[in-house]
Write an enzyme that holds these catalytic residues in place. Structure first.
Site, PDB file in Angstrom:
ATOM      1  N   ASP A 153      85.841  12.521  38.385  1.00  0.00           N
ATOM      2  CA  ASP A 153      86.997  13.421  38.513  1.00  0.00           C
ATOM      3  C   ASP A 153      88.089  14.161  37.250  1.00  0.00           C
ATOM      4  OD1 ASP A 153      89.610  13.570  40.331  1.00  0.00           O
ATOM      5  OD2 ASP A 153      89.289  11.323  38.908  1.00  0.00           O
TER       6      ASP A 153
ATOM      7  N   THR B 241      95.590  19.982  51.855  1.00  0.00           N
ATOM      8  CA  THR B 241      97.059  20.471  51.793  1.00  0.00           C
ATOM      9  C   THR B 241      96.647  20.968  50.357  1.00  0.00           C
ATOM     10  OG1 THR B 241      98.034  19.028  52.168  1.00  0.00           O
ATOM     11  CG2 THR B 241      97.716  19.685  54.230  1.00  0.00           C
TER      12      THR B 241
HETATM   13  N1  LIG Z   1     103.123  16.069  45.099  1.00  0.00           N
HETATM   14  C1  LIG Z   1     101.982  16.354  45.469  1.00  0.00           C
HETATM   15  N2  LIG Z   1     102.589  17.717  45.672  1.00  0.00           N
HETATM   16  C2  LIG Z   1     102.495  18.783  46.134  1.00  0.00           C
HETATM   17  N3  LIG Z   1     100.635  19.513  45.641  1.00  0.00           N
HETATM   18  C3  LIG Z   1     100.691  18.942  44.732  1.00  0.00           C
HETATM   19  C4  LIG Z   1     101.195  17.381  44.267  1.00  0.00           C
HETATM   20  N4  LIG Z   1     100.367  16.761  43.236  1.00  0.00           N
HETATM   21  C5  LIG Z   1      99.265  17.183  42.867  1.00  0.00           C
HETATM   22  N5  LIG Z   1      99.114  17.961  43.911  1.00  0.00           N
HETATM   23  C6  LIG Z   1      98.321  19.411  43.756  1.00  0.00           C
HETATM   24  O1  LIG Z   1      97.636  19.343  44.424  1.00  0.00           O
HETATM   25  C7  LIG Z   1      95.985  20.115  43.556  1.00  0.00           C
HETATM   26  C8  LIG Z   1      94.848  18.708  44.299  1.00  0.00           C
HETATM   27  O2  LIG Z   1      95.802  17.425  43.932  1.00  0.00           O
HETATM   28  P1  LIG Z   1      94.435  16.575  43.515  1.00  0.00           P
HETATM   29  O3  LIG Z   1      94.928  15.172  43.358  1.00  0.00           O
HETATM   30  O4  LIG Z   1      92.672  16.736  45.363  1.00  0.00           O
HETATM   31  O5  LIG Z   1      93.540  16.890  42.597  1.00  0.00           O
HETATM   32  P2  LIG Z   1      93.587  16.549  41.276  1.00  0.00           P
HETATM   33  O6  LIG Z   1      94.661  15.583  41.044  1.00  0.00           O
HETATM   34  O7  LIG Z   1      94.116  17.675  40.546  1.00  0.00           O
HETATM   35  O8  LIG Z   1      92.516  16.452  40.737  1.00  0.00           O
HETATM   36  P3  LIG Z   1      91.704  15.220  40.465  1.00  0.00           P
HETATM   37  O9  LIG Z   1      90.545  16.142  41.995  1.00  0.00           O
HETATM   38  O10 LIG Z   1      91.220  15.227  39.397  1.00  0.00           O
HETATM   39  O11 LIG Z   1      92.382  13.710  40.703  1.00  0.00           O
HETATM   40  C9  LIG Z   1      96.726  19.149  42.503  1.00  0.00           C
HETATM   41  O12 LIG Z   1      95.646  20.085  41.223  1.00  0.00           O
HETATM   42  C10 LIG Z   1      97.695  20.274  42.244  1.00  0.00           C
HETATM   43  O13 LIG Z   1      98.148  21.285  42.485  1.00  0.00           O
HETATM   44 MG   LIG Z   2      94.452  13.444  42.288  1.00  0.00          MG
END
Ligand SMILES: Nc1ncnc2c1ncn2[C@@H]1O[C@H](COP(=O)(O)OP(=O)(O)OP(=O)(O)O)[C@@H](O)[C@H]1O
Ligand SMILES: [Mg+2]
Ligand SMILES: [K+]
Length: 703
Positions: free
Chosen positions: A328, A402
């Site tokens: 991840d 989302t």
């Molecule tokens: N609190 C938030 N509010 C809105 N959008 C967010 C928030 N946190 C993250 N995001 C957006 O959503 C995307 C996906 O988040 P997700 O947690 O699925 O993956 P990540 O944390 O970027 O990566 P990983 O899977 O490596 O943890 C992020 O890259 C960011 O662009």
């Molecule tokens: Mg994450």
């Protein structure tokens, strides 16, 4: 902070370090000797079919000895007694090997048990900070209870933070002395019983009943209470049983041959049952049969020494064969504490307007990302926090599916999220997505930062940059994994450009961006469909499905409860490159088992040359040609073979416990080397050993 430091120092002093015992530490040896006798019960012996045959042989020869005392012996009672005694030693040595391996694990479990303190918890009447609390012993807590934990308090039991932010000293569990932040929402909300809050306070929802906590499960695992045979062990046991049956048939068919053949009748020297039992024990694979269980237990214990708790021997074994490692991005490859660092307004929007909307949309966002936006807005424009409750707002929490979060307030629809997600949202509202914003998000992404696009009523307001840092030393470790033939793949919910930038910086072989939890799961399944063994490390709740699917699933101990439940290993150091050690330990265990099996089978060959001529020379004098060792007498030959067969188990205990040396060379080169060392070595060594024992026995006039 100074007080927090003082408390922490105190904690570091009181935390019990994992015991570093010498290989044959007397603390281990004495109880292991006692255990070796305890393990003589038939039920325990039945677990290893090969050793069970030796066990039965020991009983029969003992009975034959008693019979010989009554004057009806098939051979001299001294010889029968010596054989019986050495057969019992063989059984005891195998028991001792297993007991030594278990003793090491037990010592590790004991040091974990020291962490379990009987804590009086502050049980809250409701989930809210500020409500009254009553003292409650940890043993009376149940899942779903709420606790207040304040600076200086030890967290009584595993739980999830529902309110508050605090620094926590987890050194007792992780050995890592730097305090960690625990807060509600997101991937830093799990707390472990036995750790101590250093500053501030937390409201914690209990997630495990007493006796079922992380620590309890670790102790049970380490103690080997639930240790089952792994699939590979079962396969090997079947092979060993087959070999044993073959030799059993061979030996049994020899009985009438020797008893009723004309030559035997003439010479009057039938082969005795004692000798046939000695022959059988020497031929069956007792070396590996006696050490197999110790090798497995020692593998788990070596994991523990690397601060990894494996929930099953199967996981340790699978680690030795891993082809692909999925990681991840956020929190695993990067530090994961993404902080808002800059506002980039869209054309026609001021920076302050953007900051205002970004802040409002983040007020109820409990993720570290959301909170950091509120902090930045305050720093840059002194935008004060507004009370959400009085605003009549509906809050839209962030989800990995989302990839957006936001708030609806006073007829305004405020959103923020990943660029592609917000773009879809904006275009669905019939608005255009400005080219300038694309330029900014691309620039931010190329730096390896995460851009969050902010929108109001479908209109793009600008971009917030979230900075993250790649963990140190990661690139070299991935290069090492590559040398071992393991492919590293980074999977992230983040956009392609950010992913590419971080992937390049971290030096992974491949990456998958804009991945939803389902995509992560799909990727693992597709690798597994190709017949590859997949390892995955993760820390977040959204990693849990993928962790559950992976063959080797390492959850960071800093991660969420869900991730830890889904994994089959927990890394107490929360170090993503720990997989390197995990793979090494797994490979080492598989190699140790393979090498000792090879040795076991080849080291039995010399015993044919010792026992067959000795046993049957009376019946078939031609067999004298096999006596290449020129042993002193038939009895001495048989005794020497039996003694060597028993002693070799003891000599190999260190190797079984420590494991054979692992080197990151190709698999076939390694196999060649091991076949040479353990196959050929096993062939030659007993010729020398048996001859030496024979010389010693006759020099001492013992046979
Ligand atoms: N609190 C938030 N509010 C809105 N959008 C967010 C928030 N946190 C993250 N995001 C957006 O959503 C995307 C996906 O988040 P997700 O947690 O699925 O993956 P990540 O944390 O970027 O990566 P990983 O899977 O490596 O943890 C992020 O890259 C960011 O662009
Ligand atoms: Mg994450
Ligand atoms: K043997």
């Amino acid at each position: 902070m100074s007080q927090a430091n003082a408390t922490q120092k105190e904690m570091t002093l009181t935390a019990t370090p994992a015991p570093r015992l010498k290989l044959f530490d007397s603390q281990l040896v004495v109880p292991a000797i006692v255990d070796s006798f305890r393990k003589l019960s038939p039920r325990t012996q039945l677990r290893s079919p090969v050793m069970f045959v030796v066990y039965v042989g020991s009983i029969i020869t003992t009975l034959l000895y008693l019979q010989s005392l009554a004057g009806k012996g098939e051979a001299s009672s001294g010889f029968i007694l010596a054989t019986a005694v050495w057969l019992w030693f063989t059984v005891l040595f195998a028991n001792f090997a297993e007991a030594m391996a278990e003793g090491r694990s037990k010592a590790q479990a004991a040091s974990l048990r020291n962490l379990k303190q009987s804590v009086i918890a502050k049980k809250l009447a409701s989930a809210k900070y500020g409500t009254t609390w009553l003292p409650c012993p940890a043993s009376d807590l149940r899942k779903g209870n709420y606790l207040l934990v304040e600076a200086g308090d030890v967290i009584a039991i595993d739980g999830e933070v529902v309110e508050g932010v605090a620094t926590v000293d987890e050194s007792a569990i992780t050995g890592e002395s730097a305090p960690v932040i625990r807060e509600s929402g997101g991937d830093f909300s799990a707390v472990t019983g036995g750790t101590r809050v250093l500053s501030d306070w937390l409201v914690v929802k209990v997630t495990a009943n007493p006796g079922e906590t992380f620590l309890d499960r670790m102790i049970a695992m380490v103690e080997g209470a639930k240790r089952k045979k792994t699939p590979n062990e079962i396969a090997l046991t079947i092979l060993l049983v087959a070999l044993t049956i073959v030799f059993l048939i061979v030996t049994v068919t020899l009985l009438p041959f020797s008893l009723f053949s004309v030559e035997a009748a003439q010479s009057g020297t039938p082969v005795t049952i004692t000798v046939l039992i000695a022959l059988l024990v020497c031929l069956i694979p007792t070396t590996i049969g006696g050490l197999l269980s110790a090798i497995g237990v020692a593998g788990m214990s070596r994991m523990m020494q690397a601060n990894v708790i494996a929930t099953s021997g199967r996981a340790v074994e699978a680690a030795g064969d891993v082809d692909v490692l999925l990681l991840d991005k956020t929190g695993t490859i990067t530090l994961g504490n993404r902080q808002a660092s800059a506002f980039y307004p869209a054309p026609g929007v001021s920076e302050q307007q953007l900051a205002d909307v970004a802040q409002l949309s983040s007020l109820a966002d409990e993720t570290p990302e959301g909170r950091s936006i509120v902090v930045l807005a305050k720093q840059r424009f002194n935008i004060r926090e507004r009370e959400m409750a009085s605003l009549h707002a509906t809050f839209l929490p962030f989800s990995a599916n989302t990839r957006m979060s936001g708030v609806d307030v006073d007829g305004r629809e405020l959103r923020k999220g990943a660029a592609d997600a917000v773009r879809k949202y904006v275009e669905a509202a019939g608005q255009s997505y400005p080219a300038e914003v694309v330029k900014v998000t691309d620039e931010v992404s190329r730096r390896g930062s995460t851009p969050l696009v902010v929108a109001e009523n479908g209109r793009v307001m600008g971009v917030v940059e979230l900075k993250d840092i790649v963990k140190g030393g990661i690139k070299e470790r991935f290069a090492e994994l590559r040398r071992m033939g393991i492919k590293t793949v980074m999977i992230t919910g983040d956009n392609k450009l950010t992913a590419a930038a971080i992937a390049a910086e971290a030096g992974v072989d491949d990456f998958l961006a804009e991945a939803t939890p389902e995509d992560k799961l799909k990727l693992i399944r597709s690798y597994q469909a190709e017949g590859r063994l997949v390892a995955m490390t993760g820390d977040g709740t959204n990693d849990a499905p993928a962790l559950a699917q992976a063959d080797v699933a390492v959850a960071m101990s800093s991660g969420t409860q869900a991730a830890k439940e889904a994994g089959n290993m927990v890394d107490l150091d929360s170090n993503p490159t720990k997989l390197l050690e995990i793979v090494e330990i797994g490979k080492q265990m598989l190699m140790t088992r393979g090498s000792l099996t090879t040795f076991s089978i080849s080291n039995d060959i010399a015993k044919y040359f010792a026992i067959i001529p000795a046993a049957f020379v009376g019946t078939y004098p031609q067999l004298k040609a096999l006596d290449v060792m020129q042993l002193a007498s038939p009895n001495s030959a048989i005794m020497s073979a039996v003694i060597f067969n028993a002693l070799i188990i003891v000599f190999l205990i260190p190797l079984a416990l420590k494991g054979v040396q692992y080197r990151a060379i190709g698999a076939s080169a390694l196999l060649r080397r091991n076949l040479l060392v353990y196959g050929v070595g096993g062939l030659i060594l007993p010729f020398i050993g048996i001859k030496l024992i024979d010389m010693l026995l006759s020099a001492l006039n013992l046979v």
